[in-house]
Design a protein around this motif. Sequence first.
Motif, PDB file in Angstrom:
ATOM      1  N   TYR A  27     -20.619  48.670 -33.793  1.00  0.00           N
ATOM      2  CA  TYR A  27     -20.299  47.381 -33.185  1.00  0.00           C
ATOM      3  C   TYR A  27     -18.816  47.051 -33.321  1.00  0.00           C
ATOM      4  O   TYR A  27     -18.195  47.326 -34.356  1.00  0.00           O
ATOM      5  N   HIS A  69     -31.569  42.910 -29.965  1.00  0.00           N
ATOM      6  CA  HIS A  69     -31.212  43.741 -28.814  1.00  0.00           C
ATOM      7  C   HIS A  69     -32.436  44.425 -28.213  1.00  0.00           C
ATOM      8  O   HIS A  69     -33.468  44.550 -28.864  1.00  0.00           O
ATOM      9  N   ARG A  70     -32.257  44.881 -26.991  1.00  0.00           N
ATOM     10  CA  ARG A  70     -33.242  45.790 -26.373  1.00  0.00           C
ATOM     11  C   ARG A  70     -32.482  46.894 -25.664  1.00  0.00           C
ATOM     12  O   ARG A  70     -31.325  46.715 -25.276  1.00  0.00           O
ATOM     13  N   HIS A  71     -33.141  48.050 -25.507  1.00  0.00           N
ATOM     14  CA  HIS A  71     -32.568  49.161 -24.754  1.00  0.00           C
ATOM     15  C   HIS A  71     -33.175  49.199 -23.359  1.00  0.00           C
ATOM     16  O   HIS A  71     -34.334  48.840 -23.168  1.00  0.00           O
ATOM     17  N   ALA A 110     -36.505  41.958 -27.018  1.00  0.00           N
ATOM     18  CA  ALA A 110     -35.383  42.198 -27.926  1.00  0.00           C
ATOM     19  C   ALA A 110     -35.847  41.996 -29.363  1.00  0.00           C
ATOM     20  O   ALA A 110     -36.776  41.216 -29.612  1.00  0.00           O
ATOM     21  N   CYS A 112     -34.905  42.884 -33.900  1.00  0.00           N
ATOM     22  CA  CYS A 112     -34.132  43.440 -35.011  1.00  0.00           C
ATOM     23  C   CYS A 112     -34.926  43.198 -36.287  1.00  0.00           C
ATOM     24  O   CYS A 112     -35.898  42.454 -36.285  1.00  0.00           O
ATOM     25  N   GLY A 135     -27.607  48.653 -23.867  1.00  0.00           N
ATOM     26  CA  GLY A 135     -28.134  47.723 -24.863  1.00  0.00           C
ATOM     27  C   GLY A 135     -27.846  46.304 -24.427  1.00  0.00           C
ATOM     28  O   GLY A 135     -26.711  45.981 -24.091  1.00  0.00           O
ATOM     29  N   ALA A 136     -28.897  45.456 -24.389  1.00  0.00           N
ATOM     30  CA  ALA A 136     -28.745  44.048 -24.022  1.00  0.00           C
ATOM     31  C   ALA A 136     -28.927  43.198 -25.282  1.00  0.00           C
ATOM     32  O   ALA A 136     -29.824  43.468 -26.084  1.00  0.00           O
ATOM     33  N   TYR A 137     -28.075  42.183 -25.430  1.00  0.00           N
ATOM     34  CA  TYR A 137     -28.042  41.341 -26.629  1.00  0.00           C
ATOM     35  C   TYR A 137     -28.198  39.892 -26.194  1.00  0.00           C
ATOM     36  O   TYR A 137     -27.208  39.213 -25.938  1.00  0.00           O
ATOM     37  N   GLU A 143     -22.650  43.510 -24.506  1.00  0.00           N
ATOM     38  CA  GLU A 143     -23.489  44.462 -23.772  1.00  0.00           C
ATOM     39  C   GLU A 143     -22.984  45.848 -24.143  1.00  0.00           C
ATOM     40  O   GLU A 143     -21.776  46.062 -24.256  1.00  0.00           O
TER      41      GLU A 143
END
Lengths: 162, 162
Positions: A27, A69-71, A110, A112, A135-137, A143
Amino acid sequence: MTTDEKESLPRAIQAKAAPARQRPSNYPEPFAARIAGREKKALGDFFGLANFGVNLTRLAPGAQSALLHRHSRQDEFVYILEGAPTLVTETGAVALAPGMCAGFPAGGEAHCLVNKTDTDALYLEIGDRTPGDRGAYPADDLEARLDAEGRWRFFHKDGRLY
Amino acid sequence: MTTDEKESLPRAIQAKAAPARQRPSNYPEPFAARIAGREKKALGDFFGLANFGVNLTRLAPGAQSALLHRHSRQDEFVYILEGAPTLVTETGAVALAPGMCAGFPAGGEAHCLVNKTDTDALYLEIGDRTPGDRGAYPADDLEARLDAEGRWRFFHKDGRLY
């Protein structure tokens, strides 16, 4: 990895004896600081696996696995070995325990893990390396896009590179 | 799997509470009989993962994980949770124990796990689903080919279908 290199690998190891990854996070700041206290041992890479990663990940008290997050294309899976991290998703939170597992299909909710306890949490995390992933946050101005060399590049939501 | 289906999945489960796979083996006879005593719980499939499988696999005393085999394109990984199965490869054998892991890169040494003890062995096994994979069985008259629908087809080494 050549055939000779593959043949020189150890057949099996104690997972905890594997070396920890040197770079704590991909990150950009200020996000990298938020996963302080996370340690990853890249077990799959140790054996020369290319198609997916298997990490032995330790979360100190207060640490978290990742930003929420999601992929877009890659699947993920976790199996809890020690401790009681909390699985946080967009719609709720679930306390985990040793022997519990969770899977995160590409495009799903999403998620964690957050260690809200006073003791370390230890778990296996598996993720594949399907190209073209993003990756979406949902909670952050971030992003991630996997480039052609397999490296993550991070952008603001308006498209500016970090 | 649709978005609605993904959203209806449980967020986390106790791995041991997952249902066991009904079909014990893909192998044709006489090979299927050789993995009697093996039970798999398809944890990854349970959460709708597509790119890789994660199984919780139990080997009763005397059971084995598979025939001695290697994959041409797919990687594999195991993490031992309970018991002491033996990792058998083309060139040797290693006793495993809880907390130990092993990875099998595509094209590497042929391998299988055999439970030579009096108690069950329990482990996580991970494998990706890269298309076009073949399974090679150096000790048996067998070759496996993954067809376009993702099903394994088994052949004699002279090319005849089982």
